[in-house]
Structures are given as C-alpha cells and as structure tokens.
Design an enzyme around this catalytic site. Structure first.
Site, PDB file in Angstrom:
ATOM      1  N   LYS A 281      37.069  23.893  37.585  1.00 34.82           N
ATOM      2  CA  LYS A 281      38.503  23.683  37.875  1.00 34.82           C
ATOM      3  C   LYS A 281      38.676  22.944  39.205  1.00 34.82           C
ATOM      4  O   LYS A 281      39.540  22.073  39.341  1.00 34.82           O
ATOM      5  CB  LYS A 281      39.216  25.040  37.910  1.00 34.82           C
ATOM      6  CG  LYS A 281      40.651  25.002  38.379  1.00 34.82           C
ATOM      7  CD  LYS A 281      41.569  24.212  37.464  1.00 34.82           C
ATOM      8  CE  LYS A 281      43.009  24.255  37.965  1.00 34.82           C
ATOM      9  NZ  LYS A 281      43.880  23.307  37.250  1.00 34.82           N
TER      10      LYS A 281
ATOM     11  N   LYS B 232      45.282  23.314  48.963  1.00 27.37           N
ATOM     12  CA  LYS B 232      44.268  24.378  48.881  1.00 27.37           C
ATOM     13  C   LYS B 232      43.109  23.911  48.006  1.00 27.37           C
ATOM     14  O   LYS B 232      41.943  24.047  48.368  1.00 27.37           O
ATOM     15  CB  LYS B 232      44.895  25.641  48.285  1.00 27.37           C
ATOM     16  CG  LYS B 232      43.879  26.710  47.942  1.00 27.37           C
ATOM     17  CD  LYS B 232      44.332  27.646  46.828  1.00 27.37           C
ATOM     18  CE  LYS B 232      44.699  26.989  45.545  1.00 27.37           C
ATOM     19  NZ  LYS B 232      44.842  27.862  44.384  1.00 27.37           N
TER      20      LYS B 232
HETATM   21  P1  NAD Z   1      53.178  30.863  42.684  1.00 29.48           P
HETATM   22  O1  NAD Z   1      53.189  30.846  44.171  1.00 29.48           O
HETATM   23  O2  NAD Z   1      54.377  30.374  41.929  1.00 29.48           O
HETATM   24  O3  NAD Z   1      52.859  32.352  42.173  1.00 29.48           O
HETATM   25  C1  NAD Z   1      51.946  33.210  42.799  1.00 29.48           C
HETATM   26  C2  NAD Z   1      52.517  34.615  42.692  1.00 29.48           C
HETATM   27  O4  NAD Z   1      51.583  35.529  43.265  1.00 29.48           O
HETATM   28  C3  NAD Z   1      53.846  34.794  43.457  1.00 29.48           C
HETATM   29  O5  NAD Z   1      54.857  35.289  42.585  1.00 29.48           O
HETATM   30  C4  NAD Z   1      53.506  35.818  44.531  1.00 29.48           C
HETATM   31  O6  NAD Z   1      54.586  36.697  44.843  1.00 29.48           O
HETATM   32  C5  NAD Z   1      52.342  36.546  43.887  1.00 29.48           C
HETATM   33  N1  NAD Z   1      51.516  37.236  44.859  1.00 29.48           N
HETATM   34  C6  NAD Z   1      51.204  36.857  46.117  1.00 29.48           C
HETATM   35  N2  NAD Z   1      50.444  37.811  46.701  1.00 29.48           N
HETATM   36  C7  NAD Z   1      50.298  38.811  45.787  1.00 29.48           C
HETATM   37  C8  NAD Z   1      49.642  40.065  45.810  1.00 29.48           C
HETATM   38  N3  NAD Z   1      48.974  40.498  46.884  1.00 29.48           N
HETATM   39  N4  NAD Z   1      49.698  40.834  44.693  1.00 29.48           N
HETATM   40  C9  NAD Z   1      50.333  40.415  43.587  1.00 29.48           C
HETATM   41  N5  NAD Z   1      51.000  39.226  43.516  1.00 29.48           N
HETATM   42  C10 NAD Z   1      50.970  38.442  44.617  1.00 29.48           C
HETATM   43  O7  NAD Z   1      51.881  30.057  42.274  1.00 29.48           O
HETATM   44  P2  NAD Z   1      51.561  29.413  40.835  1.00 29.48           P
HETATM   45  O8  NAD Z   1      52.036  28.006  40.844  1.00 29.48           O
HETATM   46  O9  NAD Z   1      51.998  30.344  39.780  1.00 29.48           O
HETATM   47  O10 NAD Z   1      49.976  29.381  40.908  1.00 29.48           O
HETATM   48  C11 NAD Z   1      49.183  30.569  40.697  1.00 29.48           C
HETATM   49  C12 NAD Z   1      47.721  30.144  40.658  1.00 29.48           C
HETATM   50  O11 NAD Z   1      47.519  29.244  39.560  1.00 29.48           O
HETATM   51  C13 NAD Z   1      47.265  29.388  41.917  1.00 29.48           C
HETATM   52  O12 NAD Z   1      45.946  29.749  42.205  1.00 29.48           O
HETATM   53  C14 NAD Z   1      47.372  27.916  41.516  1.00 29.48           C
HETATM   54  O13 NAD Z   1      46.497  27.110  42.262  1.00 29.48           O
HETATM   55  C15 NAD Z   1      47.003  27.998  40.051  1.00 29.48           C
HETATM   56  N6  NAD Z   1      47.574  26.930  39.194  1.00 29.48           N
HETATM   57  C16 NAD Z   1      48.874  26.535  39.324  1.00 29.48           C
HETATM   58  C17 NAD Z   1      49.366  25.550  38.481  1.00 29.48           C
HETATM   59  C18 NAD Z   1      50.797  25.070  38.568  1.00 29.48           C
HETATM   60  O14 NAD Z   1      51.089  24.001  37.970  1.00 29.48           O
HETATM   61  N7  NAD Z   1      51.695  25.753  39.258  1.00 29.48           N
HETATM   62  C19 NAD Z   1      48.549  24.970  37.499  1.00 29.48           C
HETATM   63  C20 NAD Z   1      47.253  25.421  37.374  1.00 29.48           C
HETATM   64  C21 NAD Z   1      46.760  26.422  38.225  1.00 29.48           C
END
Ligand code: NAD
Length: 288
Positions: free
Chosen positions: A167, A236
């Site tokens: 990834k 990141k």
């Molecule tokens: P986001 O910031 O929208 O969501 C992350 C969530 O995690 C938030 O709701 C936050 O409150 C929660 N969180 C933070 N600390 C926490 C804890 N200690 N316990 C429980 N929950 C906690 O991020 P996202 O866009 O949903 O991305 C999530 C992951 O997926 C990341 O690692 C990102 O790199 C990856 N990702 C994102 C995308 C995208 O298009 N957004 C695509 C592929 C992968």
C-alpha cells in the site's frame, strides 16, 4: 460473525454504512462523539470504548489515521480480544507495526491481518474497495465473507506487513503521478495543448495512470477537490515510503525529489486540504 469497526471517519464510516445497508449488525467505536453518533443513526451499535467493542466482536476492523494510533488502540484492546478473533487493520500503516501486532496476537490468541485499502470513501460506501492483504492465510480465508462485502478486489501480497508495504508503494506512485501529471499538463498548456485534449491522449497511451484517468477528470480539472482524502494523510504516506526506503536501505533517487515537494516545498497547502491540491504546486512558491 460479529463485526466491529474502530475508527468511523471517512473510510471506516463508509465501510460501516455499507455493512449496515447490507443487513449486517455492527458495533462501532470512535472517540469523536459526532462521528460515532452518525453511525449509530444508521443502525450501528455504539460501543462505550474500544475495549468493550473488542470484547464483543469476532472481527475487529481498524480504520485509524496512522501506525501510532493503531499501536495505542491495540495496547488498549489486546487483553479484551476473544480467543480466535481476527483484527483486520485497514489503516495505511507501517509494516513493522503490523508484524509486531501479529506476534502479539499469536501470544494472546488472536490473528492480526493487515488489509489497507484503495478507492476512497466512495468505494468504502459502495463496498468496492481494493484491499492488499498480508498475514496468516487461514485468518484471511476466514475473513472472506466480510471481504466479499467490503471489496471488489483483494490481493494477498504476502505475510504480515506485506499489505502495508504494498500500500505504501501504491500511494508512493499516486503521489508521484499527481506531481508529474500536473507538470505534464502545465508543460503542454505552455505549448498550446488544452488539458482535456492532453488527458484524452495520455489516457489512450502509455503515459496513463490512475491519476490521469480518475483524479484529473473527477476532482482536479472541474475544481471540486472533494475526494475525501486529505493532504495530511498523503503526506503521512509519502513519509512512510521515505521511512521504508531508509529502513530497507533502498535508494529512491527519483521519488526523493517528489517526496521533498510533498513534505517540504508545498508547505503552504495545509494538511486539511484535499490531497489533489498538490497539483496547484508550480515549483515557483519557494524559488527566490
Ligand atoms: P479520518 O481522519 O476521516 O478517520 C479516522 C478516524 O479515526 C476519525 O474518525 C478519528 O476520530 C478516529 N480515531 C482517531 N484516533 C482514534 C482512537 N484512538 N480510537 C478510535 N478511533 C480513533 O481518516 P480516513 O480518511 O477515514 O482514513 C483512515 C485510514 O485509511 C488512514 O490510515 C488513511 O491513510 C487510510 N485511507 C484513507 C483513504 C481516503 O481516501 N480517505 C483511502 C485509503 C486509505
């Protein structure tokens, strides 16, 4: 199979909405109360804590911002996870973190599988993500009913940590292509070629990429910049590629210049912006 999701943001919330719409019962936890309330309103069972969720579930899906948060959540829940349960980490994280969690799981009686995803919030909501899996093949086989709901395509790329390594490589290419396609667009504009015409040509030729085929038409040329993936998260991921290159002693001469743009030279594009905004970086900002 009782499923729970820890981290219900753009991706975790999308997965939760899709599972609930598919008739699954689902536990969910997020420390951001409004985020959790949004999933509860869709029919999810809001857990009081990550530990309470872990205790009640056979499969615990993590969708967390970064490896440090995955480690902190795992430290919270490890003693609450049932024997034989599976943790599926869909966060974009660090291979060594997944390997350490898999070792912890063996000691405590649960499996930890890394399954980072592509496709963004739209694919999470539609159950059409691509997932790159690393970990125990038996555990991955047991996840199949859930993976069938969440994904259009899964690729098992190796043992623990392999999913996250792959990834990181995927996002490294996406980050590079965003910079390079925007440079190609500016170059051709200077030579009198319109962006739409250039993209039609590139996408019929060997220069095409996900960025030229999807990002430019969907979020960049129309000015919407609303992909649901932030600059902060892509920064990141660029940093993860640089770290993995350092850890493995792999020179990345080409990517180093791209990483410098993301991490240093385009600093005026804030972390909360859409990641596609990197295409607004012209190279002139820091040139005195
Ligand atoms: P986001 O910031 O929208 O969501 C992350 C969530 O995690 C938030 O709701 C936050 O409150 C929660 N969180 C933070 N600390 C926490 C804890 N200690 N316990 C429980 N929950 C906690 O991020 P996202 O866009 O949903 O991305 C999530 C992951 O997926 C990341 O690692 C990102 O790199 C990856 N990702 C994102 C995308 C995208 O298009 N957004 C695509 C592929 C992968």
């Amino acid at each position: 199979m009782k499923i729970g999701i820890i981290g219900c943001g753009n991706m975790g919330g999308g997965m939760a909405a899709h599972l609930l719409a598919s008739g699954q019962s689902l536990a969910c936890f997020d420390p951001h109360s409004a985020t959790l309330a949004g999933i509860v309103a869709l029919g999810g069972e809001g857990a009081k804590s990550a530990g309470a969720l872990a205790q009640a579930c056979d499969v615990i899906v993590l969708s967390l911002p970064k490896a440090e948060v995955v480690q902190a959540v795992m430290a919270d829940i490890a003693d609450h996870i049932s024997q034989g349960a599976i943790v599926l980490d869909t966060s974009t994280s660090v291979p060594a973190t997944s390997q350490a969690m898999a070792v912890l799981g063996v000691a405590k009686g649960f499996a930890f599988v890394d399954g980072p995803v592509s496709g963004g919030p739209a694919a999470a909501n539609a159950g059409t993500m691509t997932m790159l899996l690393g970990g125990d093949v038996g555990a991955i086989a047991r996840l199949k009913p859930l993976l069938d709901l969440l994904t259009a395509k899964t690729v098992v790329v190796g043992g623990s940590g392999a999913g996250h390594a792959a990834k990181i490589a995927n996002n490294m290419l996406c980050a590079a292509n965003l910079v390079l396609v925007s440079e190609a667009v500016r170059l051709c504009q200077a030579a009198g070629v319109a962006p739409q015409d250039l993209l039609e040509g590139i996408n019929a030729g060997s220069g095409r990429s996900g960025v030229s085929e999807v990002n430019f038409p969907k979020w960049i040329l129309n000015g919407t910049f609303d992909s649901g993936f932030t600059m902060g998260l892509m920064r990141k991921d660029v940093g993860l590629a640089v770290d993995l290159a350092n850890e493995t002693g792999t020179p990345l001469a080409g990517f180093d210049a791209i990483a410098d743009i993301w991490l240093n030279r385009a600093a005026e594009i804030v972390d909360s912006a859409d990641f596609n905004e990197i295409t607004k970086f012209t190279g002139e900002v820091c040139d005195d």
